[in-house]
Design a protein around this motif. Sequence first.
Motif, PDB file in Angstrom:
ATOM      1  N   UNK A 214       0.816  -1.201   0.000  1.00 15.45           N
ATOM      2  CA  UNK A 214       0.000   0.000   0.000  1.00 15.45           C
ATOM      3  C   UNK A 214       0.862   1.269   0.000  1.00 15.45           C
ATOM      4  N   UNK A 215       0.293   2.355  -0.517  1.00 24.39           N
ATOM      5  CA  UNK A 215       0.947   3.676  -0.504  1.00 24.39           C
ATOM      6  C   UNK A 215      -0.025   4.682   0.090  1.00 24.39           C
ATOM      7  N   UNK A 216       0.515   5.698   0.756  1.00 22.61           N
ATOM      8  CA  UNK A 216      -0.318   6.741   1.369  1.00 22.61           C
ATOM      9  C   UNK A 216      -0.956   7.622   0.303  1.00 22.61           C
ATOM     10  N   UNK A 217      -2.193   8.042   0.569  1.00 18.48           N
ATOM     11  CA  UNK A 217      -2.900   8.998  -0.277  1.00 18.48           C
ATOM     12  C   UNK A 217      -3.420  10.110   0.642  1.00 18.48           C
ATOM     13  N   UNK A 218      -2.596  11.129   0.926  1.00 20.44           N
ATOM     14  CA  UNK A 218      -2.982  12.178   1.871  1.00 20.44           C
ATOM     15  C   UNK A 218      -4.299  12.852   1.489  1.00 20.44           C
TER      16      UNK A 218
END
Length: 291
Positions: A214-218
């Motif tokens: 997973x990657x962050x999506x601010x």
Amino acid sequence: MARDSKLEVAAVNIRIPDTHLRDYDSLLDKLASLRRGVKVYGESYVAINFYNSTTKEGIFSKYTEIDIDGEWFDLESFDAAVPEKIEDISIPESLRPNLSQFYFVLDPDLHVVVFSTYAESRGLSTRSVEKYFKEALSWPEIMGVHGRVEADIIKDYGAVEEILALEDLKELHVVIRTPNADDVDKNLAEIIERRLREQQADEYEETLKAKGGHSLKPNERTEKLAKIAAENGQVRARSVVNGVTVDHNTAESPLKEVTTYKDDQAELAVFRGLAENIFAKIREVRAQFNE
């Protein structure tokens, strides 16, 4: 043909707590009147040696403290100087070598000081200015009138946006020191100030981490916090680039304006133009919080 001169400026955000006298003009005037320097690195010191309350302009001076009684190197013998030569050294107690001076200007409404970081082939680092303020603002003569004043170099808003938009963002750390509630989103400012006050803390930090693939999506709230941190702290992050973990830190990206100018142009006039460019950028970003 003479080479063009280069001028570079940056900015520091100063916040007097709302429980004390929020007179930034008086604050800088007092710092100048104290005639006191701060050791910023090695033997280099920085001081405010002039401030004009009418124009809101002043001068930072950087100089060197030397130990006259220490060992000396003799370039003639290319060895330690003999006692007889050292006895001939006579430097007035009030003099300090390696002077370089840099303009600064205050916008009291923004409570921001814009200053030269490079002029006449001489440099004054943003870290030196930040270190000067962090120590000088803790002097009893300042705290007795203005309370605990915070000072942070303003970071490049573009650098913050680039971090938030990283393709494989794994960690995000937003660090905020007490902001001025008039500058930022009122709801966020209230939350930050309340949490700091209730727990007698000096810094507010939020951390987000993504695990596995997973990657962050601010989201919008995180984006606002990061913009607040650009002026009142810093943003740190980690991303993965081609399988390698890369660290990012806005502390390495201060907000700056740079230009070159001809010999027939006055440095102060050029400085004033760059300073207004910085002030305009700050006003624009702060206005977004009130939309």
